[in-house]
Design a protein around this motif. Structure first.
Motif, PDB file in Angstrom:
ATOM      1  N   SER A 180       0.841  -1.203   0.000  1.00 38.03           N
ATOM      2  CA  SER A 180       0.000   0.000   0.000  1.00 38.03           C
ATOM      3  C   SER A 180       0.871   1.245   0.000  1.00 38.03           C
ATOM      4  CB  SER A 180      -0.902   0.021   1.239  1.00 38.03           C
ATOM      5  OG  SER A 180      -1.908  -0.939   1.141  1.00 38.03           O
ATOM      6  N   LEU A 181       0.491   2.217  -0.818  1.00 36.01           N
ATOM      7  CA  LEU A 181       1.165   3.504  -0.849  1.00 36.01           C
ATOM      8  C   LEU A 181       0.409   4.501   0.026  1.00 36.01           C
ATOM      9  CD1 LEU A 181       2.071   3.839  -4.631  1.00 36.01           C
ATOM     10  CD2 LEU A 181       3.246   2.595  -2.809  1.00 36.01           C
ATOM     11  N   PRO A 182       1.045   5.600   0.415  1.00 35.36           N
ATOM     12  CA  PRO A 182       0.371   6.590   1.266  1.00 35.36           C
ATOM     13  C   PRO A 182      -0.946   7.099   0.689  1.00 35.36           C
ATOM     14  CG  PRO A 182       2.711   7.004   1.265  1.00 35.36           C
ATOM     15  CD  PRO A 182       2.480   5.922   0.264  1.00 35.36           C
ATOM     16  N   GLY A 183      -1.060   7.125  -0.644  1.00 30.99           N
ATOM     17  CA  GLY A 183      -2.284   7.597  -1.274  1.00 30.99           C
ATOM     18  C   GLY A 183      -3.339   6.523  -1.457  1.00 30.99           C
ATOM     19  N   GLY A 184      -3.062   5.298  -1.002  1.00 33.71           N
ATOM     20  CA  GLY A 184      -4.036   4.223  -1.095  1.00 33.71           C
ATOM     21  C   GLY A 184      -3.839   3.282  -2.268  1.00 33.71           C
ATOM     22  N   GLN A 185      -2.932   3.581  -3.205  1.00 32.29           N
ATOM     23  CA  GLN A 185      -2.695   2.702  -4.349  1.00 32.29           C
ATOM     24  C   GLN A 185      -2.053   1.389  -3.867  1.00 32.29           C
ATOM     25  OE1 GLN A 185      -1.458   5.783  -3.912  1.00 32.29           O
ATOM     26  NE2 GLN A 185      -1.589   7.033  -5.781  1.00 32.29           N
ATOM     27  N   ARG A 186      -2.221   0.319  -4.657  1.00 30.32           N
ATOM     28  CA  ARG A 186      -1.685  -0.996  -4.290  1.00 30.32           C
ATOM     29  C   ARG A 186      -0.926  -1.584  -5.477  1.00 30.32           C
ATOM     30  NH1 ARG A 186      -1.831  -3.420   0.761  1.00 30.32           N
ATOM     31  NH2 ARG A 186      -2.207  -5.442  -0.261  1.00 30.32           N
ATOM     32  N   PRO A 187       0.284  -1.112  -5.756  1.00 29.04           N
ATOM     33  CA  PRO A 187       1.058  -1.692  -6.856  1.00 29.04           C
ATOM     34  C   PRO A 187       1.600  -3.071  -6.490  1.00 29.04           C
ATOM     35  CG  PRO A 187       2.383  -0.080  -5.692  1.00 29.04           C
ATOM     36  CD  PRO A 187       1.000   0.000  -5.104  1.00 29.04           C
ATOM     37  N   SER A 188       1.872  -3.857  -7.532  1.00 32.34           N
ATOM     38  CA  SER A 188       2.372  -5.217  -7.353  1.00 32.34           C
ATOM     39  C   SER A 188       3.741  -5.344  -8.014  1.00 32.34           C
ATOM     40  CB  SER A 188       1.397  -6.220  -7.966  1.00 32.34           C
ATOM     41  OG  SER A 188       1.838  -7.541  -7.753  1.00 32.34           O
ATOM     42  N   PHE A 189       4.634  -6.148  -7.409  1.00 30.81           N
ATOM     43  CA  PHE A 189       6.007  -6.271  -7.888  1.00 30.81           C
ATOM     44  C   PHE A 189       6.400  -7.743  -8.009  1.00 30.81           C
ATOM     45  CE2 PHE A 189       5.564  -2.259  -5.749  1.00 30.81           C
ATOM     46  CZ  PHE A 189       6.249  -1.362  -6.556  1.00 30.81           C
ATOM     47  N   VAL A 190       7.324  -7.980  -8.941  1.00 33.55           N
ATOM     48  CA  VAL A 190       7.915  -9.304  -9.117  1.00 33.55           C
ATOM     49  C   VAL A 190       9.314  -9.281  -8.522  1.00 33.55           C
ATOM     50  CG1 VAL A 190       8.682 -11.023 -10.805  1.00 33.55           C
ATOM     51  CG2 VAL A 190       6.579  -9.731 -11.209  1.00 33.55           C
ATOM     52  N   LEU A 191       9.684 -10.333  -7.825  1.00 31.89           N
ATOM     53  CA  LEU A 191      10.994 -10.382  -7.181  1.00 31.89           C
ATOM     54  C   LEU A 191      12.101 -10.638  -8.197  1.00 31.89           C
ATOM     55  CD1 LEU A 191      10.237 -12.444  -3.949  1.00 31.89           C
ATOM     56  CD2 LEU A 191      10.091  -9.972  -4.321  1.00 31.89           C
ATOM     57  N   ALA A 192      13.217  -9.939  -7.994  1.00 30.44           N
ATOM     58  CA  ALA A 192      14.397 -10.143  -8.835  1.00 30.44           C
ATOM     59  C   ALA A 192      15.461 -10.959  -8.119  1.00 30.44           C
ATOM     60  CB  ALA A 192      14.991  -8.789  -9.244  1.00 30.44           C
ATOM     61  N   GLN A 193      15.302 -11.110  -6.801  1.00 35.12           N
ATOM     62  CA  GLN A 193      16.286 -11.869  -6.017  1.00 35.12           C
ATOM     63  C   GLN A 193      15.583 -12.534  -4.841  1.00 35.12           C
ATOM     64  OE1 GLN A 193      20.130  -9.951  -5.077  1.00 35.12           O
ATOM     65  NE2 GLN A 193      19.831 -10.580  -2.952  1.00 35.12           N
ATOM     66  N   GLU A 194      15.974 -13.762  -4.542  1.00 34.53           N
ATOM     67  CA  GLU A 194      15.443 -14.495  -3.400  1.00 34.53           C
ATOM     68  C   GLU A 194      16.572 -15.275  -2.755  1.00 34.53           C
ATOM     69  OE1 GLU A 194      12.416 -17.146  -4.732  1.00 34.53           O
ATOM     70  OE2 GLU A 194      11.189 -15.599  -5.681  1.00 34.53           O
ATOM     71  N   ALA A 195      16.615 -15.283  -1.422  1.00 36.64           N
ATOM     72  CA  ALA A 195      17.585 -16.097  -0.688  1.00 36.64           C
ATOM     73  C   ALA A 195      17.038 -16.346   0.708  1.00 36.64           C
ATOM     74  CB  ALA A 195      18.941 -15.412  -0.616  1.00 36.64           C
ATOM     75  N   LYS A 196      17.346 -17.534   1.245  1.00 37.95           N
ATOM     76  CA  LYS A 196      16.828 -17.905   2.549  1.00 37.95           C
ATOM     77  C   LYS A 196      17.900 -18.665   3.298  1.00 37.95           C
ATOM     78  CE  LYS A 196      13.061 -20.339   2.244  1.00 37.95           C
ATOM     79  NZ  LYS A 196      13.330 -21.512   3.119  1.00 37.95           N
TER      80      LYS A 196
ATOM     81  N   ALA B   7      15.698 -14.063   5.672  1.00 38.52           N
ATOM     82  CA  ALA B   7      15.235 -14.204   4.288  1.00 38.52           C
ATOM     83  C   ALA B   7      15.523 -12.893   3.579  1.00 38.52           C
ATOM     84  CB  ALA B   7      13.751 -14.532   4.229  1.00 38.52           C
ATOM     85  N   THR B   8      15.914 -12.996   2.323  1.00 36.55           N
ATOM     86  CA  THR B   8      16.304 -11.829   1.534  1.00 36.55           C
ATOM     87  C   THR B   8      15.514 -11.798   0.237  1.00 36.55           C
ATOM     88  OG1 THR B   8      18.558 -11.788   2.416  1.00 36.55           O
ATOM     89  CG2 THR B   8      18.207 -10.694   0.315  1.00 36.55           C
ATOM     90  N   ALA B   9      15.011 -10.602  -0.104  1.00 36.07           N
ATOM     91  CA  ALA B   9      14.302 -10.414  -1.374  1.00 36.07           C
ATOM     92  C   ALA B   9      14.782  -9.111  -2.003  1.00 36.07           C
ATOM     93  CB  ALA B   9      12.794 -10.371  -1.156  1.00 36.07           C
ATOM     94  N   GLY B  10      14.821  -9.092  -3.320  1.00 38.93           N
ATOM     95  CA  GLY B  10      15.263  -7.898  -4.041  1.00 38.93           C
ATOM     96  C   GLY B  10      14.310  -7.536  -5.159  1.00 38.93           C
ATOM     97  N   ILE B  11      14.164  -6.245  -5.383  1.00 36.40           N
ATOM     98  CA  ILE B  11      13.283  -5.723  -6.434  1.00 36.40           C
ATOM     99  C   ILE B  11      14.051  -4.680  -7.234  1.00 36.40           C
ATOM    100  CG2 ILE B  11      11.251  -4.245  -6.827  1.00 36.40           C
ATOM    101  CD1 ILE B  11       9.883  -5.796  -4.572  1.00 36.40           C
ATOM    102  N   ILE B  12      13.928  -4.730  -8.545  1.00 36.77           N
ATOM    103  CA  ILE B  12      14.566  -3.744  -9.414  1.00 36.77           C
ATOM    104  C   ILE B  12      13.722  -2.477  -9.420  1.00 36.77           C
ATOM    105  CG2 ILE B  12      15.305  -3.186 -11.761  1.00 36.77           C
ATOM    106  CD1 ILE B  12      17.032  -5.291 -10.485  1.00 36.77           C
ATOM    107  N   LYS B  13      14.346  -1.358  -9.104  1.00 40.60           N
ATOM    108  CA  LYS B  13      13.598  -0.105  -9.112  1.00 40.60           C
ATOM    109  C   LYS B  13      13.335   0.355 -10.544  1.00 40.60           C
ATOM    110  CE  LYS B  13      13.540   4.762  -8.116  1.00 40.60           C
ATOM    111  NZ  LYS B  13      14.100   5.950  -7.479  1.00 40.60           N
TER     112      LYS B  13
END
Length: 369
Positions: A41-57, A62-68
């Motif tokens: 959730s963003l401060p304005g109420g929007q709900r964007p969705s993202f795909v992970l670029a990195q995962e490690a456990k 646990a580690t996750a990465g997202i490309i900006k």
């Protein structure tokens, strides 16, 4: 948005990406599995969705990465990997934040967070905490470490070193959305520069329209880097903030063209906001003693620099008169007898072409009087 007929795509702040990565890492820490996509959730109420670029456990993390994706904005962090590592924290500590590789640490007072804190701004912290609460509940005790590989190099292209943020970039964002070519980020950096200078006890700061005028004013007054404010074209944005957050001595420094526009009443001196009025500049030259023939040539000049050169060749110095009128424009914004304002006009080689000396900025004052 549109720019020159092209629809511009918006993007996501580092704070939004950090929140999404933190939520995904938290989910993996608690459940053992990473989500296919992660929504925040963003401060304005929007709900964007993202795909992970990195995962490690691993054990207790646990580690996750997202490309900006900054959309069509020329953001230095566009394409950067924003990584969150979430670990279980000590009981009743809530969410604690750590700076990993490439995220800066605050070393000077005056910023929204105190020295010794990681440069993860307050709104991104709230977004990260809210995102984690969606999967772990509101009372989770977790440590969140945000990293940005190559962030230290990226930070060299920002104002972080000048603000005393060392070791990497800041995790930023107030709305969660990057608006292409928005002036708000630059204006906020101006404000933070003023805050840091005030917190350091400086009594004199200098706002400059570009690198040449910044170097020239630094040498002119032997100012430290912390006193130098890169205001760009946003003269008004700087002055309005100073009106409420005063500094005893203020220098506005810029090239002949931008200071001429300030003299003609423009507080935003970007070329898109308007060009200098050459006929008005010719009138100033006439007031300084220019002949009718010279005034006509100045009026027809292609550039302000060319007009200044024509006047100088004839022994007519426009600089001080332009500086005086620029002072009047700026002083009306400050309007305080406790703040003294100076205007310096430089050419492209750093030569001083005009000056309106330090004068208190009450309406009754005038540096030329």
């Amino acid at each position: 948005m549109e720019s020159e007929g092209k629809n511009l795509r918006r993007g996501w702040t580092t704070g939004t990406c950090a929140a999404a990565a933190s939520k995904a890492a938290c989910q993996a820490l608690l459940s053992g599995a990473f989500p296919a996509t992660v929504e925040v959730s963003l401060p304005g109420g929007q709900r964007p969705s993202f795909v992970l670029a990195q995962e490690a456990k691993g054990d207790n993390f646990a580690t996750a990465g997202i490309i900006k994706d900054a959309g069509d904005d020329p953001d230095v962090t566009h394409g950067a990997l924003i990584v969150s590592t979430v670990r279980r924290g000590r009981s009743r500590t809530g969410i604690t934040f750590r700076a990993g590789t490439g995220v800066g640490m605050i070393t000077r007072p005056g910023l929204p967070l105190p020295p010794g804190e990681p440069a993860i701004n307050p709104v991104p912290r709230k977004m990260i905490s809210a995102a984690i609460a969606e999967v772990a509940g509101p009372d989770a005790d977790l440590e969140v470490e945000i990293s940005v590989p190559n962030g230290e190099r990226l930070a060299e292209k920002t104002l972080n070193p000048r603000l005393g943020i060392v070791g990497g970039i800041s995790i930023l964002g107030t709305t969660g959305i990057v608006i292409p070519f928005s002036c708000s980020a630059w204006i906020h950096s101006i404000w933070r520069g003023i805050d840091v200078a005030r917190a350091a006890g400086l009594t004199h700061i200098a706002g400059s329209t570009g690198s040449a005028s910044e170097q020239a004013v630094a040498e002119h007054h032997s100012l430290p880097e912390i006193a130098l404010i890169d205001m760009g074209d946003f003269v008004g944005g700087m002055l309005k903030y100073l009106r409420d957050n005063p500094v005893p001595q203020i220098t506005i420094a810029g090239g002949v063209a931008k200071m001429t526009k300030l003299a003609q009443g423009m507080l935003d001196v970007h070329s898109k906001r308007g060009l200098a009025d050459m006929e008005a500049l010719a009138q100033i030259a006439a007031e300084c003693g220019a002949s009718d023939e010279l005034a006509e040539r100045i009026s027809g000049s292609n550039t302000v620099a060319g007009a200044f050169n024509l006047a100088s060749e004839a022994g007519i110095e426009l600089g001080d008169r332009v500086a005086s009128r620029a002072w009047s424009t700026a002083a009306k914004v400050l309007n305080s007898p406790e703040m003294a304002l100076e205007i310096l006009v430089f050419d492209r080689d750093g030569g001083l072409r005009g000056c309106a000396p330090f004068t208190p900025t009450s309406h009754s004052s005038d540096p030329a009087s």
